[in-house]
Design an enzyme around this catalytic site. Structure first.
Site, PDB file in Angstrom:
ATOM      1  N   SER A   1       0.850  -1.313  -0.046  1.00 44.28           N
ATOM      2  CA  SER A   1       0.090  -0.111  -0.121  1.00 44.28           C
ATOM      3  C   SER A   1       0.907   1.301  -0.041  1.00 44.28           C
ATOM      4  O   SER A   1       2.030   1.274   0.061  1.00 44.28           O
ATOM      5  CB  SER A   1      -0.982   0.000   1.307  1.00 44.28           C
ATOM      6  OG  SER A   1      -0.157   0.109   2.336  1.00 44.28           O
TER       7      SER A   1
ATOM      8  N   SER B   1      11.327   9.552   8.030  1.00 43.05           N
ATOM      9  CA  SER B   1      10.408  10.499   8.246  1.00 43.05           C
ATOM     10  C   SER B   1      11.050  11.656   9.059  1.00 43.05           C
ATOM     11  O   SER B   1      12.003  11.783   9.599  1.00 43.05           O
ATOM     12  CB  SER B   1       9.366   9.531   9.343  1.00 43.05           C
ATOM     13  OG  SER B   1       8.529  10.550   9.930  1.00 43.05           O
TER      14      SER B   1
ATOM     15  N   TYR C   1       7.550   5.699  17.642  1.00 45.75           N
ATOM     16  CA  TYR C   1       7.808   5.773  16.259  1.00 45.75           C
ATOM     17  C   TYR C   1       9.101   6.559  15.754  1.00 45.75           C
ATOM     18  O   TYR C   1       9.958   6.430  15.238  1.00 45.75           O
ATOM     19  CB  TYR C   1       6.548   6.202  15.498  1.00 45.75           C
ATOM     20  CG  TYR C   1       6.621   6.451  13.943  1.00 45.75           C
ATOM     21  CD1 TYR C   1       6.831   5.409  13.231  1.00 45.75           C
ATOM     22  CD2 TYR C   1       6.560   7.958  13.570  1.00 45.75           C
ATOM     23  CE1 TYR C   1       6.773   5.726  11.600  1.00 45.75           C
ATOM     24  CE2 TYR C   1       6.752   8.110  12.170  1.00 45.75           C
ATOM     25  CZ  TYR C   1       6.590   6.970  11.298  1.00 45.75           C
ATOM     26  OH  TYR C   1       6.737   7.228   9.974  1.00 45.75           O
TER      27      TYR C   1
ATOM     28  N   LYS D   1      12.711   5.826  14.048  1.00 44.22           N
ATOM     29  CA  LYS D   1      13.151   6.347  12.858  1.00 44.22           C
ATOM     30  C   LYS D   1      14.452   7.088  13.146  1.00 44.22           C
ATOM     31  O   LYS D   1      15.447   6.889  12.286  1.00 44.22           O
ATOM     32  CB  LYS D   1      12.015   7.402  12.399  1.00 44.22           C
ATOM     33  CG  LYS D   1      10.807   6.745  11.933  1.00 44.22           C
ATOM     34  CD  LYS D   1      11.050   5.888  10.506  1.00 44.22           C
ATOM     35  CE  LYS D   1       9.755   5.391   9.849  1.00 44.22           C
ATOM     36  NZ  LYS D   1      10.000   4.658   8.687  1.00 44.22           N
TER      37      LYS D   1
ATOM     38  N   THR E   1      -1.350   8.960   2.195  1.00 43.31           N
ATOM     39  CA  THR E   1      -1.509   7.360   2.514  1.00 43.31           C
ATOM     40  C   THR E   1      -2.450   7.060   3.772  1.00 43.31           C
ATOM     41  O   THR E   1      -2.985   7.917   4.512  1.00 43.31           O
ATOM     42  CB  THR E   1      -0.198   6.509   2.689  1.00 43.31           C
ATOM     43  OG1 THR E   1       0.441   6.958   3.915  1.00 43.31           O
ATOM     44  CG2 THR E   1       0.653   7.122   1.535  1.00 43.31           C
TER      45      THR E   1
END
Ligand SMILES: NC(=O)c1ccc[n+]([C@@H]2O[C@H](COP(=O)([O-])OP(=O)(O)OC[C@H]3O[C@@H](n4cnc5c(N)ncnc54)[C@H](OP(=O)(O)O)[C@@H]3O)[C@@H](O)[C@H]2O)c1
Length: 286
Positions: free
Chosen positions: A18, A142, A155, A159, A190
């Site tokens: 995706s 990111s 997260y 990263k 997304t």
């Protein structure tokens, strides 16, 4: 595009089911590259394989967080076309929760998927690349890999770890033909937040409104292909939100102030007061 992707280059893309990974698979298929596509969902991988419209596509469904399986998956990928030239570490999973409420299993899943899985996959592919004096790692990081923000502790930690690992690797193996491109996307349209976890491991399940006017995954993929083809060390892709990286660098105290309020709302409030930008950056509902 100023340079071309060499036809026949073997590119392994994780997270190809995706979003950015799917768009990257389709973009690379059009260049004549040979592809290996991964993600957990075999049916979604088969759909993307069809959309690539070429026979030069293999799929290897697997869970990156299953660390013990990684050496075997790497061997499987090498067996597809004899070697892997470019490894695109795109798969990623976010968690949206305050640090105080983030459970240990969520920390582990986020760290394994976003950092440890890609790190172990890299180590499995590296010896053959060093021997050939040729290999390219493309790492989809990111803005959370450059600074931490509220509700993104796990997260952002994972990263940041990617930056430390791949900057070290780049320096170590520069003379042995290994290239690392770190990609720092801003807001890309997304379902990443819909797929995100809550602090207890449930589904966050919402697409945030900051993504309403975000860059498309297809445009992001085109820019990634270009950055990889020109062997960029690092590339930032997105809209005006990416200015936050410069703000952190040059005005860290103002950056900290913006981040500790709601970062997107505050940014839009500030930019909305600048007449020339005002119309574009009026605060969306979020
Ligand atoms: N969209 C943005 O605004 C944005 C911004 C900055 C960075 N990024 C980064 O861009 C990358 C792609 O994200 P996206 O926006 O395209 O989101 P996405 O649509 O949610 O795609 C994430 C991909 O990662 C795969 N994945 C997740 N957990 C996995 C696991 N345990 N094992 C294997 N594959 C796994 C998913 O496939 P399965 O579900 O089939 O496993 C999916 O293909 C991520 O690294 C993300 O951190 C995105």
């Amino acid at each position: 595009m100023s340079e071309q992707v060499s036809a026949g280059t073997v590119i392994w893309i994780t997270g190809a089911t995706s979003g950015i990974g799917r768009s990257l698979a389709i973009a690379y298929a059009a260049t004549g590259a040979r592809l290996i596509l991964s993600g957990r969902r075999a049916d979604a991988l088969a759909d993307v394989q069809r959309q690539c419209g070429t026979t030069n596509v293999h799929t290897i469904p697997f869970d990156l967080a299953d660390l013990d399986s990684i050496p075997g998956r790497a061997a499987e990928a090498v067996a597809c076309f004899g070697q892997v030239d470019t490894m695109v570490h795109n798969a990623g999973l976010a968690a949206r929760e305050r640090v105080v409420n983030t459970s240990r299993p969520v920390h582990e899943q986020i760290l394994h998927t976003n950092y440890l899985g890609p790190a172990l996959l890299t180590q499995a592919l590296l010896p053959a690349m060093i021997e050939r004096h040729d290999g390219h790692f493309v790492v989809i990081s990111s803005m959370a890999g450059t600074y931490g923000s509220p509700q993104l502790g796990a997260y952002a930690a994972a990263k940041h770890a990617l930056h430390g690992f791949f900057e070290s690797l780049r320096a170590e193996e520069y003379d042995r033909g290994i290239v690392v491109t770190l990609v720092i996307p801003g807001f890309i349209k997304t379902d990443i937040t819909a797929h995100a976890l809550t602090g207890s491991g449930g589904s966050y399940g919402r697409v945030l409104s900051v993504y309403d006017n975000a860059m498309s995954a297809d445009e992001c993929a085109r820019k990634i292909v270009q950055a990889v083809t020109t062997r960029r060390q690092e590339v930032v892709i997105g809209g005006v939100e990416t200015w936050m990286i410069q703000l952190k660098r040059w005005l860290p105290r103002i950056h900290a102030m913006v981040i500790r309020s709601h970062p997107v709302r505050t940014r839009n409030k500030i930019l909305g007061r600048i007449p020339i930008l005002g119309r574009r950056w009026r605060t969306p509902k979020s």
